[in-house]
Motif scaffolding. Structure first.
Motif, PDB file in Angstrom:
ATOM      1  N   GLU A 139       3.546  -4.144  -3.637  1.00 21.35           N
ATOM      2  CA  GLU A 139       2.976  -4.123  -2.523  1.00 21.35           C
ATOM      3  C   GLU A 139       1.564  -4.718  -2.320  1.00 21.35           C
ATOM      4  O   GLU A 139       0.957  -4.538  -3.477  1.00 21.35           O
ATOM      5  N   LEU A 140       1.016  -5.573  -1.691  1.00 20.57           N
ATOM      6  CA  LEU A 140      -0.292  -6.227  -1.694  1.00 20.57           C
ATOM      7  C   LEU A 140      -1.144  -4.853  -1.128  1.00 20.57           C
ATOM      8  O   LEU A 140      -0.657  -4.284  -0.226  1.00 20.57           O
ATOM      9  N   PRO A 141      -2.343  -4.782  -1.815  1.00 28.13           N
ATOM     10  CA  PRO A 141      -3.203  -3.663  -1.424  1.00 28.13           C
ATOM     11  C   PRO A 141      -3.845  -3.855   0.039  1.00 28.13           C
ATOM     12  O   PRO A 141      -3.974  -4.989   0.377  1.00 28.13           O
ATOM     13  N   ILE A 142      -3.884  -2.694   0.740  1.00 30.66           N
ATOM     14  CA  ILE A 142      -4.365  -3.006   2.082  1.00 30.66           C
ATOM     15  C   ILE A 142      -5.971  -2.439   2.138  1.00 30.66           C
ATOM     16  O   ILE A 142      -6.301  -1.384   1.283  1.00 30.66           O
ATOM     17  N   ASP A 143      -6.947  -3.177   2.801  1.00 29.16           N
ATOM     18  CA  ASP A 143      -8.163  -2.755   2.606  1.00 29.16           C
ATOM     19  C   ASP A 143      -8.343  -1.589   3.709  1.00 29.16           C
ATOM     20  O   ASP A 143      -8.830  -1.967   4.881  1.00 29.16           O
ATOM     21  N   GLY A 155      -3.523   4.429   3.094  1.00 29.32           N
ATOM     22  CA  GLY A 155      -4.136   4.519   1.818  1.00 29.32           C
ATOM     23  C   GLY A 155      -3.569   5.537   1.083  1.00 29.32           C
ATOM     24  O   GLY A 155      -3.920   5.842  -0.066  1.00 29.32           O
ATOM     25  N   ARG A 183       4.616   2.741  -2.421  1.00 27.18           N
ATOM     26  CA  ARG A 183       4.494   2.243  -1.024  1.00 27.18           C
ATOM     27  C   ARG A 183       3.576   2.887  -0.141  1.00 27.18           C
ATOM     28  O   ARG A 183       3.290   4.197  -0.260  1.00 27.18           O
ATOM     29  N   ASP A 184       2.710   2.350   0.729  1.00 24.50           N
ATOM     30  CA  ASP A 184       1.567   2.877   1.502  1.00 24.50           C
ATOM     31  C   ASP A 184       2.417   3.362   2.584  1.00 24.50           C
ATOM     32  O   ASP A 184       2.696   2.611   3.590  1.00 24.50           O
ATOM     33  N   SER A 215       2.131  -1.269   7.542  1.00 24.40           N
ATOM     34  CA  SER A 215       2.657  -0.789   6.248  1.00 24.40           C
ATOM     35  C   SER A 215       3.880   0.094   6.837  1.00 24.40           C
ATOM     36  O   SER A 215       3.746   0.551   7.738  1.00 24.40           O
ATOM     37  N   HIS A 259       0.033   6.420  -1.109  1.00 24.27           N
ATOM     38  CA  HIS A 259       0.881   5.620  -1.604  1.00 24.27           C
ATOM     39  C   HIS A 259       2.353   6.589  -2.137  1.00 24.27           C
ATOM     40  O   HIS A 259       1.745   7.879  -2.782  1.00 24.27           O
TER      41      HIS A 259
END
Length: 214
Positions: free
Chosen positions: A201-205, A166, A137-138, A97, A168
């Motif tokens: 933005e796609l979430p990040i695990d 994590g 954005r992360d 990211s 943003h």
């Protein structure tokens, strides 16, 4: 085709690489910035590493925003995953990211905002800096991302992972923080306009990343 030694010489990392009988214990980090020249070089590095008699581990590193927009880079990432899936190779994709540091690009979003805040603190003269805000954005710190990449490459069971913080931030958030540091008002120095073409933005695990790498 290029031998792996020739390829690493082209990368400019010959002094840092040990190309000896212990190559199988090494890791080749292929860092892709999305430019045509770098993508071609990374393709050479991946092919050379895959063909080496004692195959090294491979860590292919690419920014999420670059990967999302370039089908050729996506195919390259799939090739790396295929080395792991089909040949049992130690090969991973590290998908990053947004991130920055004091050594980052001078035209990055955080760098442009920080420089505007510094100039406002130095002379106070009005400035017409226009910032296009892509939305939340992360954002992370580059040094921590480098550490995460190294940890990912060293996992006993290789896996592709997205690396993020994590946390943003919007361009407005960065502006508030930067000008607040210098106790200045951004009004008259920075104008923020929304990016109509921005993609969510796609979430990040982050929990998965933390569990895998610590």
């Amino acid at each position: 085709g290029l031998g792996i030694g020739d390829t690493i010489n082209r990368v400019g990392a010959a002094d840092a690489a040990r190309l000896a009988a212990d190559l199988a214990d090494a890791t080749v980090f292929a860092i892709n910035d999305g430019s045509a020249a770098q993508s071609a070089l990374v393709a050479d590095v991946l092919a050379a590493a895959a063909a080496a008699p004692r195959a090294p581990a491979i860590a292919h590193v690419v920014d999420h925003d670059v990967l999302r927009l370039d089908p050729a880079l996506l195919a390259q990432a799939r090739t790396v995953a295929g080395y792991r899936r089909d040949a049992g190779r130690r090969a991973v994709n590290a998908i990053l990211s947004p991130h920055d540091s004091r050594l980052g690009r001078p035209d990055s979003l955080p760098a442009r905002i920080a420089l505007a805040a510094l100039r406002a603190a130095q002379d106070g003269a009005p400035e017409a800096l226009v910032i296009t805000d892509p939305g939340p954005r992360d954002w992370g710190w580059t040094a921590e991302y480098v550490d995460a990449i190294a940890r990912l490459a060293a996992l006993p069971r290789p896996v592709d992972l997205a690396i993020g913080s994590g946390h943003h931030l919007t361009a407005a958030d960065m502006t508030t923080h930067a000008f607040g540091y210098f106790k200045r008002d951004p009004a008259g120095h920075v104008r923020i306009v929304p990016d109509a073409a921005a993609v969510a933005e796609l979430p990040i695990d982050i929990a998965r990343l933390h569990a895998a790498t610590g």
